[in-house]
Scaffold this active site. Structure first.
Site, mmCIF file in Angstrom:
data_model
loop_
_atom_site.group_PDB
_atom_site.id
_atom_site.type_symbol
_atom_site.label_atom_id
_atom_site.label_comp_id
_atom_site.label_asym_id
_atom_site.label_seq_id
_atom_site.Cartn_x
_atom_site.Cartn_y
_atom_site.Cartn_z
ATOM 1 N N GLU A 220 56.724 -12.172 26.450
ATOM 2 C CA GLU A 220 57.631 -11.173 27.029
ATOM 3 C C GLU A 220 56.784 -9.922 27.235
ATOM 4 O O GLU A 220 56.514 -9.189 26.292
ATOM 5 C CB GLU A 220 58.783 -10.861 26.053
ATOM 6 C CG GLU A 220 59.711 -12.022 25.774
ATOM 7 C CD GLU A 220 60.669 -12.299 26.924
ATOM 8 O OE1 GLU A 220 60.703 -11.523 27.900
ATOM 9 O OE2 GLU A 220 61.382 -13.314 26.846
ATOM 10 N N CYS A 254 60.824 -1.825 28.678
ATOM 11 C CA CYS A 254 60.200 -2.862 29.518
ATOM 12 C C CYS A 254 61.016 -3.066 30.782
ATOM 13 O O CYS A 254 60.455 -3.264 31.858
ATOM 14 C CB CYS A 254 60.068 -4.166 28.748
ATOM 15 S SG CYS A 254 61.615 -4.736 28.048
HETATM 16 P P1 NAD Z 1 51.060 -3.841 22.769
HETATM 17 O O1 NAD Z 1 50.657 -4.945 23.656
HETATM 18 O O2 NAD Z 1 50.115 -2.709 22.565
HETATM 19 O O3 NAD Z 1 51.383 -4.372 21.297
HETATM 20 C C1 NAD Z 1 52.379 -5.350 21.061
HETATM 21 C C2 NAD Z 1 52.107 -6.020 19.730
HETATM 22 O O4 NAD Z 1 50.930 -6.806 19.842
HETATM 23 C C3 NAD Z 1 51.889 -5.065 18.574
HETATM 24 O O5 NAD Z 1 52.540 -5.558 17.436
HETATM 25 C C4 NAD Z 1 50.375 -5.096 18.397
HETATM 26 O O6 NAD Z 1 49.941 -4.778 17.098
HETATM 27 C C5 NAD Z 1 50.070 -6.532 18.735
HETATM 28 N N1 NAD Z 1 48.681 -6.798 19.154
HETATM 29 C C6 NAD Z 1 47.811 -5.937 19.729
HETATM 30 N N2 NAD Z 1 46.642 -6.574 19.985
HETATM 31 C C7 NAD Z 1 46.790 -7.868 19.576
HETATM 32 C C8 NAD Z 1 45.941 -9.013 19.588
HETATM 33 N N3 NAD Z 1 44.710 -8.963 20.085
HETATM 34 N N4 NAD Z 1 46.422 -10.163 19.099
HETATM 35 C C9 NAD Z 1 47.702 -10.240 18.624
HETATM 36 N N5 NAD Z 1 48.539 -9.185 18.575
HETATM 37 C C10 NAD Z 1 48.092 -8.001 19.047
HETATM 38 O O7 NAD Z 1 52.472 -3.324 23.318
HETATM 39 P P2 NAD Z 1 53.338 -2.102 22.806
HETATM 40 O O8 NAD Z 1 52.675 -0.843 23.247
HETATM 41 O O9 NAD Z 1 53.679 -2.259 21.373
HETATM 42 O O10 NAD Z 1 54.690 -2.301 23.639
HETATM 43 C C11 NAD Z 1 54.863 -1.832 24.936
HETATM 44 C C12 NAD Z 1 54.724 -2.956 25.937
HETATM 45 O O11 NAD Z 1 55.641 -3.987 25.611
HETATM 46 C C13 NAD Z 1 55.081 -2.551 27.347
HETATM 47 O O12 NAD Z 1 54.190 -3.132 28.249
HETATM 48 C C14 NAD Z 1 56.480 -3.114 27.527
HETATM 49 O O13 NAD Z 1 56.835 -3.344 28.871
HETATM 50 C C15 NAD Z 1 56.384 -4.375 26.752
HETATM 51 N N6 NAD Z 1 57.708 -4.859 26.352
HETATM 52 C C16 NAD Z 1 58.181 -5.999 26.932
HETATM 53 C C17 NAD Z 1 59.443 -6.463 26.603
HETATM 54 C C18 NAD Z 1 59.996 -7.707 27.231
HETATM 55 O O14 NAD Z 1 60.988 -8.221 26.719
HETATM 56 N N7 NAD Z 1 59.421 -8.244 28.288
HETATM 57 C C19 NAD Z 1 60.211 -5.774 25.657
HETATM 58 C C20 NAD Z 1 59.700 -4.624 25.078
HETATM 59 C C21 NAD Z 1 58.436 -4.193 25.429
#
Ligand code: NAD
Length: 480
Positions: A220, A254
């Site tokens: 997602e 998102c």
């Molecule tokens: P992010 O990608 O920075 O982090 C998301 C999660 O991934 C965090 O828990 C982080 O610690 C973890 N992470 C980071 N690097 C990783 C790796 N290499 N391996 C495994 N896990 C890792 O995103 P964010 O800033 O927390 O959230 C914002 C983003 O999320 C935006 O792009 C938003 O659109 C998206 N989002 C999507 C939805 C959806 O349902 N499609 C919902 C909410 C947010």
């Protein structure tokens, strides 16, 4: 301000959590749907009773106004209840037609839990978003190891602690805290599926890590949602909805509206209305604020760059501009007539900015809305129901709301997820329950087959009879 300190889960700690979850899965997965629902509903009641405590925690940890946090928890509760109540009907064993060739068989399908599901969550909706995986995976009979965002670890811990009060028999839902490294360890930790919500770039890393062990993933990811406004739309209502969709949660959604395509006739009236709303929005940290801070410092230069790029390339800021970026806050910015290839149109901004561009007609609106590598949500505003449905179907996104924004997220029976760079797989609804299961197909012979095909005693006459049947059923014109 330090709210708390949490251990950074290293590979060993994550591995141990997955191991405990695997043992617990034998018990949790062995309960019947009603027993699981009873326990999930007990947790749900805790969330209802302690909603304000959780909302306050969300507010303090990631900065959204308390009422936004309350709304988020309300939605999460609704989904938890739906998943608990509907799991049996969606996933339980059911008979299916066995077809003509299998006329002697009884055929059943059931959806069985995968075992241990890893969930990696973002910070922008630290309860609602991961709950879309957690509640549905648990209701389907899996145990869960959840790594909340490093910007919202306390919220994650609170969820796991309250769950443990409701379900104390085994560690069915655990939390490991940490950042990227901990997330990567969870991907490699031996889970049976990984439900990821976050940015597209991280989603690719998660998928690559999971590929090493062929661990299936649900992604997602980000979005660049567009709204389309037709000439016959109720412009007051459309402006109100779009402004909330764009600026709510300081644009850190998102399925936030980041682009609007308005047909020429309605353009000026729509822009004026959105501008008037945007200028009245209260930004700050106090109780009266409608928008809070930008949670991630590193997003601030991205938001500033998108605004500057749009203005330098010929767009006009009708509300705010580059000066609206006043860290840690960003005040609403409305940009119009922005070139379609500028970053403010093509990239996820994740701030309270909105691009409104004019289009000749609704065809052009759909083409521009679809010309994005993302495909998460979208919105359509028109008074004509048939036009609305036609436009909604033509939009290449996982969800579309008509005469509203993001309303699909309120309906637990609807699947939520995207296409393209917004990811794949679905949370919510029956699809969201099945996402965390494997279908199990069973056939049972009720009587000997009239024509035996799967036997060495089979004769050419048997095959010819089967062929005759198939010709009759499928070989004639005018039949399906
Ligand atoms: P992010 O990608 O920075 O982090 C998301 C999660 O991934 C965090 O828990 C982080 O610690 C973890 N992470 C980071 N690097 C990783 C790796 N290499 N391996 C495994 N896990 C890792 O995103 P964010 O800033 O927390 O959230 C914002 C983003 O999320 C935006 O792009 C938003 O659109 C998206 N989002 C999507 C939805 C959806 O349902 N499609 C919902 C909410 C947010």
């Amino acid at each position: 301000m330090t709210l708390g300190t949490w251990p950074v889960g290293q590979e060993a700690a994550v591995g141990e959590a997955v191991e405990r979850a695997r043992e617990a899965a034998a018990w949790w997965g062995g309960l019947d749907f009603a027993e699981r629902a009873r326990r999930l509903n007990a947790w749900k009641r805790t969330l209802v009773h302690r909603l304000d405590e959780l909302a306050d925690l969300i507010h303090r940890e990631m900065g959204k106004p308390v009422d936004d946090a309350r709304t988020e928890v309300v939605l999460a509760i609704e989904h938890l209840g739906w998943a608990a109540t509907h799991a049996r009907k969606v996933l339980g064993p059911r008979r299916v037609s066995s077809g003509l060739l299998g006329i002697n068989l009884a055929a059943t399908v059931a959806y069985e839990p995968l075992g241990v599901v890893g969930v990696i969550g973002p910070w922008n909706y630290p309860v609602f978003t991961p709950m879309g995986s957690i509640a549905y995976a648990l209701a389907a009979g899996n145990t869960v190891v959840f790594k909340p965002s490093e910007y919202a670890p306390d919220v994650g811990r609170w969820l796991a602690d309250t769950f443990a009060e409701a379900v104390h028999e085994a560690p069915v839902f655990q939390v490991v805290t940490g950042a990227a490294e901990t997330g990567a360890a969870l991907c490699r930790g031996g889970v049976d599926k990984l439900g990821f919500t976050g940015s597209t770039a991280t989603g690719k890393r998660v998928m690559a890590a999971c590929a090493e062990s062929l661990t299936p993933v649900l992604i997602e990811a980000g979005g660049k949602d567009a709204a389309i406004v037709a000439a016959d739309a109720d412009l007051d209502a459309a402006a109100e909805a779009v402004a909330f969709g764009a600026f709510g949660n300081a644009g850190q959604t998102c399925v936030g509206i980041e682009r609007v395509y308005v047909v020429e006739e309605a353009f000026d009236g729509f822009v004026r209305r959105v501008r008037d709303i945007a200028e009245r929005i209260r930004v700050g940290a106090g109780p009266e604020a409608q928008l809070g801070r930008i949670t991630m410092d590193r997003q601030i230069p991205v938001i500033r760059r998108h605004i500057e790029d749009a203005v330098e390339r010929g767009g006009t800021a009708v509300t705010g501009g580059p000066d609206s970026v006043r860290p840690p806050f960003v005040h609403p910015v409305v940009l119009v007539d922005v070139p379609e290839d500028s970053e403010a149109v093509t990239e996820e901004t994740f701030g309270p900015t909105l691009v409104i561009n004019r289009v000749r007609d609704l065809h052009e609106a759909v083409d521009r809305a679809n010309a994005s590598r993302y495909g998460l949500g979208s919105a359509v505003f028109t008074a004509d129901r048939r036009t609305a449905m036609t436009l909604a179907r033509r939009l290449r996104t996982g969800m579309t709301s008509i005469n509203g924004v993001q309303s699909f997220a309120l309906v637990p029976a609807l699947p939520f997820g995207g296409t393209g760079d917004s990811g794949f797989g679905r949370i919510h609804g029956p699809d969201g329950l099945r996402e965390f299961t494997r279908p199990k197909a069973i056939t049972r012979q009720r009587f000997a087959p009239p024509v035996e095909l799967a036997s060495f005693s089979r004769t050419t006459k048997d095959v010819t009879s089967a062929l005759g049947l198939v010709r009759l059923l499928h070989g004639r014109r005018g039949r399906r």
